[in-house]
Design a protein around this motif. Structure first.
Motif, PDB file in Angstrom:
ATOM      1  N   UNK A  57       1.029  -1.342   0.010  1.00 45.34           N
ATOM      2  CA  UNK A  57      -0.126   0.144  -0.133  1.00 45.34           C
ATOM      3  C   UNK A  57       0.775   1.328   0.001  1.00 45.34           C
ATOM      4  N   UNK A  58       0.820   1.982  -1.089  1.00 46.43           N
ATOM      5  CA  UNK A  58       1.248   3.482  -0.939  1.00 46.43           C
ATOM      6  C   UNK A  58       0.447   4.475  -1.220  1.00 46.43           C
ATOM      7  N   UNK A  59       0.093   5.153  -0.080  1.00 43.99           N
ATOM      8  CA  UNK A  59      -0.830   6.183  -0.030  1.00 43.99           C
ATOM      9  C   UNK A  59      -0.479   7.238  -0.813  1.00 43.99           C
ATOM     10  N   UNK A  60       0.710   7.587  -1.006  1.00 48.15           N
ATOM     11  CA  UNK A  60       1.077   8.849  -1.842  1.00 48.15           C
ATOM     12  C   UNK A  60       0.489   8.390  -3.404  1.00 48.15           C
ATOM     13  N   UNK A  61       0.833   7.069  -3.782  1.00 47.17           N
ATOM     14  CA  UNK A  61       0.503   6.896  -5.013  1.00 47.17           C
ATOM     15  C   UNK A  61      -0.927   6.995  -5.104  1.00 47.17           C
ATOM     16  N   UNK A  62      -1.632   6.335  -4.287  1.00 44.90           N
ATOM     17  CA  UNK A  62      -3.203   6.246  -4.225  1.00 44.90           C
ATOM     18  C   UNK A  62      -3.783   7.621  -4.434  1.00 44.90           C
ATOM     19  N   UNK A  63      -3.057   8.534  -3.791  1.00 47.27           N
ATOM     20  CA  UNK A  63      -3.540   9.852  -3.958  1.00 47.27           C
ATOM     21  C   UNK A  63      -3.393  10.494  -4.987  1.00 47.27           C
ATOM     22  N   UNK A  64      -2.137  10.204  -5.801  1.00 47.27           N
ATOM     23  CA  UNK A  64      -1.733  10.563  -7.036  1.00 47.27           C
ATOM     24  C   UNK A  64      -2.735  10.040  -8.097  1.00 47.27           C
ATOM     25  N   UNK A  65      -3.238   8.907  -8.099  1.00 51.50           N
ATOM     26  CA  UNK A  65      -4.114   8.134  -8.902  1.00 51.50           C
ATOM     27  C   UNK A  65      -5.368   9.220  -9.155  1.00 51.50           C
ATOM     28  N   UNK A  66      -5.870   9.046  -7.599  1.00 49.12           N
ATOM     29  CA  UNK A  66      -7.198   9.678  -7.602  1.00 49.12           C
ATOM     30  C   UNK A  66      -7.245  11.134  -7.833  1.00 49.12           C
ATOM     31  N   UNK A  67      -6.202  11.862  -7.606  1.00 56.16           N
ATOM     32  CA  UNK A  67      -6.076  13.317  -7.966  1.00 56.16           C
ATOM     33  C   UNK A  67      -6.012  13.248  -9.578  1.00 56.16           C
ATOM     34  N   UNK A  68      -5.463  12.576 -10.102  1.00 54.31           N
ATOM     35  CA  UNK A  68      -5.179  12.705 -11.459  1.00 54.31           C
ATOM     36  C   UNK A  68      -6.600  12.169 -12.403  1.00 54.31           C
ATOM     37  N   UNK A  69      -7.253  11.106 -11.823  1.00 51.06           N
ATOM     38  CA  UNK A  69      -8.576  10.726 -12.118  1.00 51.06           C
ATOM     39  C   UNK A  69      -9.770  11.722 -12.114  1.00 51.06           C
ATOM     40  N   UNK A  70      -9.582  12.513 -10.976  1.00 51.21           N
ATOM     41  CA  UNK A  70     -10.591  13.384 -10.666  1.00 51.21           C
ATOM     42  C   UNK A  70     -10.522  14.643 -11.827  1.00 51.21           C
ATOM     43  N   UNK A  71      -9.291  14.968 -11.971  1.00 56.15           N
ATOM     44  CA  UNK A  71      -9.139  16.166 -12.987  1.00 56.15           C
ATOM     45  C   UNK A  71      -9.387  15.590 -14.380  1.00 56.15           C
ATOM     46  N   UNK A  72      -9.052  14.500 -14.671  1.00 62.35           N
ATOM     47  CA  UNK A  72      -9.460  14.008 -16.101  1.00 62.35           C
ATOM     48  C   UNK A  72     -11.013  13.609 -16.208  1.00 62.35           C
ATOM     49  N   UNK A  73     -11.477  13.108 -15.355  1.00 62.41           N
ATOM     50  CA  UNK A  73     -12.940  12.827 -15.433  1.00 62.41           C
ATOM     51  C   UNK A  73     -13.794  13.986 -15.808  1.00 62.41           C
ATOM     52  N   UNK A  74     -13.606  15.353 -15.210  1.00 66.26           N
ATOM     53  CA  UNK A  74     -14.225  16.374 -15.637  1.00 66.26           C
ATOM     54  C   UNK A  74     -14.045  16.702 -17.175  1.00 66.26           C
ATOM     55  N   UNK A  75     -12.735  16.509 -17.613  1.00 63.69           N
ATOM     56  CA  UNK A  75     -12.668  16.773 -19.024  1.00 63.69           C
ATOM     57  C   UNK A  75     -13.337  15.923 -19.969  1.00 63.69           C
ATOM     58  N   UNK A  76     -13.848  14.576 -19.362  1.00 64.90           N
ATOM     59  CA  UNK A  76     -14.305  13.634 -20.131  1.00 64.90           C
ATOM     60  C   UNK A  76     -15.925  13.425 -19.995  1.00 64.90           C
ATOM     61  N   UNK A  77     -16.195  14.297 -19.077  1.00 71.98           N
ATOM     62  CA  UNK A  77     -17.749  14.461 -19.051  1.00 71.98           C
ATOM     63  C   UNK A  77     -18.656  13.349 -17.925  1.00 71.98           C
ATOM     64  N   UNK A  78     -17.741  12.899 -17.150  1.00 69.80           N
ATOM     65  CA  UNK A  78     -17.614  11.960 -16.120  1.00 69.80           C
ATOM     66  C   UNK A  78     -17.746  12.656 -14.661  1.00 69.80           C
ATOM     67  N   UNK A  79     -18.729  12.422 -13.877  1.00 68.12           N
ATOM     68  CA  UNK A  79     -18.772  13.090 -12.593  1.00 68.12           C
ATOM     69  C   UNK A  79     -17.392  12.738 -11.842  1.00 68.12           C
ATOM     70  N   UNK A  80     -16.558  13.642 -11.273  1.00 68.43           N
ATOM     71  CA  UNK A  80     -15.368  13.269 -10.714  1.00 68.43           C
ATOM     72  C   UNK A  80     -15.732  12.475  -9.624  1.00 68.43           C
ATOM     73  N   UNK A  81     -16.836  12.510  -8.750  1.00 71.85           N
ATOM     74  CA  UNK A  81     -17.157  11.927  -7.571  1.00 71.85           C
ATOM     75  C   UNK A  81     -17.180  10.368  -8.043  1.00 71.85           C
ATOM     76  N   UNK A  82     -18.050   9.992  -8.939  1.00 67.14           N
ATOM     77  CA  UNK A  82     -18.273   8.622  -9.660  1.00 67.14           C
ATOM     78  C   UNK A  82     -16.932   8.171  -9.933  1.00 67.14           C
ATOM     79  N   UNK A  83     -16.183   8.981 -10.877  1.00 65.78           N
ATOM     80  CA  UNK A  83     -14.769   8.263 -11.273  1.00 65.78           C
ATOM     81  C   UNK A  83     -13.970   8.116 -10.116  1.00 65.78           C
ATOM     82  N   UNK A  84     -13.793   8.811  -9.200  1.00 68.47           N
ATOM     83  CA  UNK A  84     -13.145   8.643  -7.772  1.00 68.47           C
ATOM     84  C   UNK A  84     -13.509   7.463  -7.230  1.00 68.47           C
TER      85      UNK A  84
END
Length: 118
Positions: free
Chosen positions: A71-98
């Motif tokens: 378990x790498x908490x920093x990596x998990x935060x990095x993934x989820x932050x990136x996903x939230x940012x990308x989700x908005x540009x894809x038309x997906x709710x950032x909450x659903x994507x996260x």
């Protein structure tokens, strides 16, 4: 286990699609059955990509020394932050994507830890 070469990953497909203004319109389905058929087709592709992701998770395990290092908490935060940012540009709710990616990361992390304990 034989690892297959990568053509694409779940992240590449889900996150490299064009911005919403460029996304082609989804064809309008005429029946609920048609909607469900398309959802099943997409689910099958997601499952195929999850299997590919699983093979990379197995490779990552080679670089970790114990179940405690999985378990790498920093990596998990990095993934989820990136996903939230990308989700908005894809038309997906950032909450659903996260929530979706959080569940996937948790599942893969648990499996990697089980493998490491063997």
């Amino acid at each position: 286990m034989r690892l297959l070469p990568v053509c694409s990953t779940l992240f590449a497909i889900l996150l490299s699609a064009p911005a919403p203004a460029e996304v082609p319109a989804t064809p309008c389905c005429r029946t609920l059955g048609e909607v469900r058929t398309n959802i099943d087709r997409i689910d099958d592709e997601i499952l195929r990509l999850m299997a590919e992701r699983s093979r990379y998770v197995a490779q990552a395990g080679r670089f970790k020394t114990s179940a405690a290092t999985v378990r790498d908490e920093a990596r998990i935060r990095q993934i989820l932050t990136r996903i939230r940012e990308k989700a908005a540009t894809q038309g997906v709710s950032p909450d659903v994507a996260e929530a979706t990616f959080r569940a996937m990361v948790e599942g893969f992390t648990a499996e990697e830890a089980r493998q490491k304990r063997r």
